[in-house]
Design an enzyme around this catalytic site. Structure first.
Site, PDB file in Angstrom:
ATOM      1  CB  SER A  62      75.092  24.205  35.549  1.00 40.26           C
ATOM      2  OG  SER A  62      75.288  24.419  34.168  1.00 40.26           O
ATOM      3  CE1 TYR A  65      70.250  21.754  34.601  1.00 38.47           C
ATOM      4  CE2 TYR A  65      71.749  23.312  33.540  1.00 38.47           C
ATOM      5  CZ  TYR A  65      71.540  22.153  34.265  1.00 38.47           C
ATOM      6  OH  TYR A  65      72.619  21.404  34.679  1.00 38.47           O
TER       7      TYR A  65
END
Length: 254
Positions: A147, A160
């Site tokens: 990400s 996350y």
């Protein structure tokens, strides 16, 4: 000849979104593709239908990730399905795409959220890769979907971001470990992509425009934007690239 003819691929979390797009592209290039899913059987079978309509070959593998026995459950089904397709247990391409999100700033995080996100986003890819080495031949490809939150501060979802940062570190270490076997290991870091995970962030025209403005191209990414990069990394054309984290955020926050 298609670039992946004769290859076998496993894509985790392939029932929807980025995973579905990756599975479709790999199958379009000739790979027999295992479409992994956790619970959404209907979505997984829709992925299979799309691949079949496009002339590709694929089968589904069901395994809930982040729970005891998840890795063996997945690989038992995988090897059984490969045998049904008259293939050995080898997989040439492994794409670690499955992940879950969990928004929480530093003051709101809990041990339970930490454990859950790390179990699915970090622990599972690690042990999935460990188990995959029994099946992955020399010259194989490992591609981890990370990400852009590892490059861009994202305090709204700190855990996350941490799970994906760990995935990048795993990518680098494993690339060196597997280099002597000519196995490449790379990661891709998408930015905002139009998937169900980000649907709530673009639920109004204004929100969608604000999300698009993060990219230098003034649009949000599409799952196919990521799938095309995965397909390149899965091919022989990428043989001299390993240990890299490829930013695929459309120039977000340049």
């Amino acid at each position: 000849m298609k670039t992946l003819t004769g290859k076998t691929a496993l894509v985790t979390g392939a029932s929807r979104g980025i995973g579905r797009a990756i599975a479709r592209r790999l199958a379009q290039e000739g790979a027999l593709t295992a479409v992994h899913y956790g619970t959404n059987e209907q979505a997984a079978h829709h992925t299979l239908e799309l691949i079949s309509q496009e002339g590709g070959q694929a089968f589904a593998v069901r395994a809930e990730l982040g729970v005891p026995g998840d890795i063996e459950t997945l690989y038992t089904q995988l090897e059984d399905q490969l045998a049904r397709h008259h293939k050995g247990p080898e997989i040439d391409i492994l794409v670690n795409n499955a992940a879950i999100s969990g928004s929480a700033r530093i003051h709101d995080i809990t041990p339970e959220l930490f454990d859950h996100l790390f179990a699915v986003n970090t622990k599972t890819p690690l042990f999935l890769l460990q188990r995959a080495l029994k099946n992955l031949p020399d010259g194989g490809r490992i591609i981890n979907i990370s990400s852009a939150a590892t490059r861009i501060a994202y305090p709204e979802s700190i855990i996350y971001s941490m799970t994906k940062g760990a995935l990048n570190t795993l990518t680098l270490a494993l690339a060196k470990e597997l280099g002597p076997r000519n196995i490449t290991v790379n990661a891709i870091t998408p930015g905002y992509i139009e998937t169900d995970m980000n649907k709530h962030k673009r639920n109004t025209p204004q929100a969608a425009n604000e999300l698009a403005a993060h990219s230098t191209f003034n649009r949000t990414g599409q799952p196919t934007d990521i799938a095309d990069i995965v397909t390149f990394l899965a091919s022989d054309a990428s043989r001299w690239i390993t240990g890299q984290t490829l930013d695929a955020s459309g120039g977000t926050h340049l």
